[in-house]
Write a protein that holds these residues in place. Structure first.
Motif, short mmCIF file in Angstrom:
data_model
loop_
_atom_site.label_atom_id
_atom_site.label_comp_id
_atom_site.label_asym_id
_atom_site.label_seq_id
_atom_site.Cartn_x
_atom_site.Cartn_y
_atom_site.Cartn_z
N ALA A 376 -5.15 16.09 10.96
CA ALA A 376 -5.85 16.14 12.12
C ALA A 376 -4.94 15.92 13.25
CB ALA A 376 -7.18 15.59 11.92
N ARG A 377 -4.05 14.85 13.54
CA ARG A 377 -3.27 14.50 14.19
C ARG A 377 -1.82 15.43 14.20
NH1 ARG A 377 -2.38 8.44 13.34
NH2 ARG A 377 -0.81 8.57 15.23
N GLY A 378 -1.68 16.18 13.29
CA GLY A 378 -0.55 16.96 13.07
C GLY A 378 0.52 16.20 12.31
N ILE A 379 0.38 15.14 11.68
CA ILE A 379 1.37 14.30 11.08
C ILE A 379 1.76 14.98 9.72
CG2 ILE A 379 2.08 12.09 10.09
CD1 ILE A 379 0.17 10.77 12.06
N GLY A 380 2.93 15.27 9.48
CA GLY A 380 3.35 15.99 8.25
C GLY A 380 3.12 17.49 8.39
N LEU A 381 2.97 17.98 9.37
CA LEU A 381 2.66 19.55 9.50
C LEU A 381 3.67 20.18 10.47
CD1 LEU A 381 -1.32 19.90 9.80
CD2 LEU A 381 0.09 19.87 7.73
N PRO A 382 3.95 21.48 10.38
CA PRO A 382 4.84 21.94 11.39
C PRO A 382 4.17 21.71 12.77
CG PRO A 382 4.31 23.58 9.51
CD PRO A 382 3.38 22.35 9.42
N ARG A 383 5.23 21.67 13.68
CA ARG A 383 5.08 21.28 14.91
C ARG A 383 3.89 21.99 15.77
NH1 ARG A 383 7.87 18.04 18.51
NH2 ARG A 383 7.61 18.42 20.68
N GLY A 384 2.76 21.21 16.17
CA GLY A 384 1.89 21.93 16.78
C GLY A 384 0.66 22.30 16.08
N GLU A 385 0.83 22.26 14.62
CA GLU A 385 -0.51 22.58 13.71
C GLU A 385 -1.23 21.29 13.46
OE1 GLU A 385 0.54 24.40 10.29
OE2 GLU A 385 1.54 26.14 11.15
N ARG A 386 -2.46 21.44 13.70
CA ARG A 386 -3.39 20.26 13.36
C ARG A 386 -4.48 20.97 12.33
NH1 ARG A 386 -3.66 16.36 17.73
NH2 ARG A 386 -2.17 16.73 19.34
N ARG A 387 -4.44 20.20 11.29
CA ARG A 387 -5.39 20.93 10.15
C ARG A 387 -5.84 20.25 9.11
NH1 ARG A 387 -1.72 24.98 8.58
NH2 ARG A 387 -2.72 26.43 9.95
N MET A 388 -7.00 20.30 8.61
CA MET A 388 -7.70 19.51 7.48
C MET A 388 -8.19 20.34 6.47
SD MET A 388 -9.88 16.98 9.73
CE MET A 388 -10.90 18.10 10.67
N GLY A 389 -7.87 19.80 5.22
CA GLY A 389 -8.33 20.54 3.90
C GLY A 389 -9.82 19.78 3.47
N HIS A 390 -10.30 20.82 2.75
CA HIS A 390 -11.79 20.32 2.31
C HIS A 390 -11.63 19.17 1.36
CE1 HIS A 390 -15.54 21.07 0.28
NE2 HIS A 390 -15.00 20.85 -1.13
N LYS A 456 -12.04 14.70 18.22
CA LYS A 456 -10.94 13.69 18.59
C LYS A 456 -9.69 14.23 18.86
CE LYS A 456 -9.47 9.36 17.23
NZ LYS A 456 -9.58 8.09 16.14
N HIS A 457 -9.13 15.12 17.91
CA HIS A 457 -7.95 15.70 17.86
C HIS A 457 -7.74 16.92 17.90
CE1 HIS A 457 -6.76 11.71 16.15
NE2 HIS A 457 -7.79 11.86 15.09
N ARG A 458 -9.00 17.63 18.51
CA ARG A 458 -8.80 18.92 18.95
C ARG A 458 -8.33 19.98 17.87
NH1 ARG A 458 -6.50 16.06 22.83
NH2 ARG A 458 -4.32 17.06 22.24
N VAL A 459 -8.95 19.88 16.91
CA VAL A 459 -8.72 20.60 15.50
C VAL A 459 -9.65 22.03 15.73
CG1 VAL A 459 -8.70 21.33 13.04
CG2 VAL A 459 -8.28 18.85 14.19
N ALA A 460 -8.91 23.17 15.62
CA ALA A 460 -9.63 24.33 15.99
C ALA A 460 -10.31 24.82 14.74
CB ALA A 460 -8.43 25.64 15.92
N GLU A 461 -11.38 25.41 14.89
CA GLU A 461 -12.53 25.74 14.03
C GLU A 461 -11.93 26.30 12.82
OE1 GLU A 461 -16.96 27.86 13.38
OE2 GLU A 461 -15.21 28.85 14.35
N GLN A 462 -10.95 27.35 12.82
CA GLN A 462 -10.43 27.97 11.81
C GLN A 462 -9.30 27.12 10.82
OE1 GLN A 462 -9.99 28.81 14.96
NE2 GLN A 462 -7.83 29.32 15.30
N ASP A 463 -9.18 25.76 11.29
CA ASP A 463 -8.47 24.78 10.62
C ASP A 463 -9.03 23.67 10.25
OD1 ASP A 463 -5.94 26.33 11.10
OD2 ASP A 463 -5.57 25.42 13.05
N ASN A 464 -10.37 23.88 10.01
CA ASN A 464 -10.98 22.77 9.25
C ASN A 464 -11.81 23.23 8.07
OD1 ASN A 464 -12.87 20.26 9.18
ND2 ASN A 464 -14.29 21.04 10.59
N GLY A 465 -11.20 22.92 6.79
CA GLY A 465 -11.64 23.07 5.82
C GLY A 465 -12.41 24.45 5.49
N LEU A 466 -13.40 24.29 4.84
CA LEU A 466 -14.31 25.56 4.50
C LEU A 466 -15.44 25.71 5.41
CD1 LEU A 466 -14.37 24.86 0.57
CD2 LEU A 466 -12.64 26.17 1.95
N GLU A 467 -15.69 24.87 6.42
CA GLU A 467 -17.09 24.74 6.99
C GLU A 467 -17.45 26.06 7.70
OE1 GLU A 467 -18.98 21.84 7.10
OE2 GLU A 467 -17.45 21.73 5.67
N ARG A 468 -16.33 27.02 8.26
CA ARG A 468 -16.86 28.10 8.69
C ARG A 468 -17.59 29.32 7.83
NH1 ARG A 468 -11.75 27.74 8.57
NH2 ARG A 468 -10.14 29.33 8.19
#
Length: 496
Positions: A376-390, A456-468
């Motif tokens: 969610a903080r972008g650690i280990g992801l390409p620069r600028g990406e913030r993403r969480m898996g289910h 907290k970390h401004r994760v976009a809706e489309q990058d938050n697991g399966l929720e949508r």
């Protein structure tokens, strides 16, 4: 296909709440096959007191393609919810005992024949003398170790991404249906590899008078029990793809043909589920969350959560409408991150869409409770990406301190019109899980939504697991008692 080929829509029950599952069984059974399983243990040797301790009775027919241990549950499951018209008495308890014994004498316990679980909602315990605060329930219902003022059985609550007045502003792209917290007294869970077996059981509950081809007096509860809903779930490699093709769904060609789930990945891996004991009130060496001790009335009981979820598969493949091509957000590398972890756990095929665009069987590795926040903080992801898996978000709170999972999932696909606004049949997730307390499930579902990390970390809706992609329309928690007390628990003590 064995006896499944004899099922048709003409065999479904005439009407009422039983009919939906019967119709879905008929519609989905044509392409199902009966697995060739290893022989189950002889039920005459005794069945486990933990109702959901059934791994020995549903041994898989093969290992997963990844080589790891793999669980293949019964092909068909029907969840039958029911309401009571009055407080059950001793005669009712004896009749339910007879009914359950009849099922297990006509159909040996196991996935190849029939497995039955019985659970009870809060409305049932409120009916008992004194209700939830009376001496009877109070003396036997375990409390939370962390807060003894609270019970192990609390009602389900809307999840943070459910459509509900508690979550103003939450909507879904196609299925904005408010979640309903149900108030059923009982939940029957019937599981079998053969649709015809469950069809037979439903007909018997409806008064057929025969079970497994033999005259058997049907349940006689004298108006006590009314079925409120029936839900059919199917779990078999390739079956979602077959159902999609049979119904000419616009994304059928994108569904992984080796997957037992609509979203194209397998989640029946042994290392993703805990030992049955850890889901009981008495607990396990890795974790105990309640005040229950071995020998208590409800020691080997647990909590069963049941929810009903509509899946937006068009959105999962990022298709604007039927017939339009998916965008790159529907590619395998994106979908595998939505489901598992970020960055992608597998690169997929050159063609990222056809037949799923990549493998179905991928390791469900445990990356620990802090991994979701790292990505969610972008650690280990390409620069600028913030993403969480289910899977990352679930692991925030789904395991004991030593890494042992603290849940046993009993979920799988469905295809029916229940709660769909336009009455069309849609892909479903019939979700059920056994956990040690209702509070544990509430925290696990809150972790899955991870709204706190999104904000907290401004994760976009489309990058938050399966929720949508998920619209949950029904939820309820049940207490699944030990087998020795599964027929209307505590009734025999009410007069003492």
């Amino acid at each position: 296909m064995g006896d499944e080929s004899r099922l048709s829509r003409r065999t479904m029950l005439a009407g009422g709440a039983l009919a939906m599952a019967a119709s879905a069984l008929a519609a989905c059974s044509a392409d199902a096959r009966t697995p060739a399983r290893p022989a189950a243990p002889d039920p005459a040797a005794g069945l486990p007191d933990i109702q959901f301790d059934v791994a020995r009775f549903s041994a898989p027919e093969q290992s997963s393609p990844t080589g790891g241990p793999f669980v293949m549950p019964p092909v068909h499951t029907v969840y039958l919810t029911a309401a009571l018209s009055r407080t059950p008495g001793g005669d009712d308890q004896r009749e339910l005992t007879r009914v359950l014994a009849a099922l297990e004498s006509r159909y040996p316990f196991g996935a190849a024949d029939l497995m039955t679980f019985v659970s009870y909602g809060l409305p049932y315990f409120r009916r008992l003398p004194g209700g939830l605060t009376g001496d009877l329930v109070g003396a036997h219902l375990p409390r939370l170790l962390a807060d003894p003022t609270r019970s192990v059985l609390e009602e389900a609550v809307p999840a943070p991404t459910d459509v509900h007045s508690d979550n103003p502003g939450v909507t879904k792209k196609r299925f904005t249906v408010p979640v309903r917290i149900e108030e059923n007294d009982l939940l029957f869970t019937f599981r079998s590899d053969r649709a015809a077996v469950i069809q037979d059981v439903l007909a018997w509950f409806d008064g057929s008078g025969t079970l497994a081809g033999r005259p058997t007096p049907p349940p006689a509860f004298a108006g006590l029990l009314t079925v409120t809903s029936s839900r059919h779930m199917f779990t078999q490699v390739g079956l979602p793809r077959s159902v999609a093709e049979q119904n000419q769904l616009p994304y059928a060609g994108f569904i992984q043909p080796d997957s037992p789930m609509w979203m194209g990945f397998s989640d029946q891996q042994v290392n993703a589920s805990g030992p049955p004991e850890i889901c009981t009130f008495a607990g396990h060496p890795s974790a105990r969350l309640s005040t229950a001790r071995p020998g208590d009335y409800l020691d080997n009981g647990g909590i069963q959560h049941l929810s009903h979820v509509i899946l937006d598969m068009l959105q999962f493949y990022d298709m604007a409408a039927p017939g339009t091509p998916p965008s790159e957000n529907g590619n395998f590398t994106k979908r595998v991150q939505y489901m598992f972890h970020a960055p992608p756990v597998h690169p997929g095929n050159p063609d990222q869409l056809t037949d799923g665009g990549g493998p179905s069987f991928l390791p469900a590795d445990n990356r620990g409770p802090d991994y979701a926040e790292r990505t969610a903080r972008g650690i280990g992801l390409p620069r600028g990406e913030r993403r969480m898996g289910h899977l990352s978000t679930l692991q925030r709170s789904s395991r004991a301190s030593d890494g042992t999972p603290m849940h046993l999932r009993v979920d799988g696909p469905g295809f029916d019109p229940m709660d769909v606004p336009d009455g069309s049949s849609q892909p479903k997730l019939h979700f059920s899980v056994f956990v040690p307390t209702a509070d544990f499930f509430t925290r696990m579902r809150r972790s899955q939504a991870s709204v706190d990390l999104v904000r907290k970390h401004r994760v976009a809706e489309q990058d938050n697991g399966l929720e949508r992609f998920l619209t949950c329309t029904r939820r309820q928690n049940f207490l699944v008692p030990p087998r020795r007390h599964r027929a209307f628990p505590l009734v025999e003590l009410a007069g003492q």
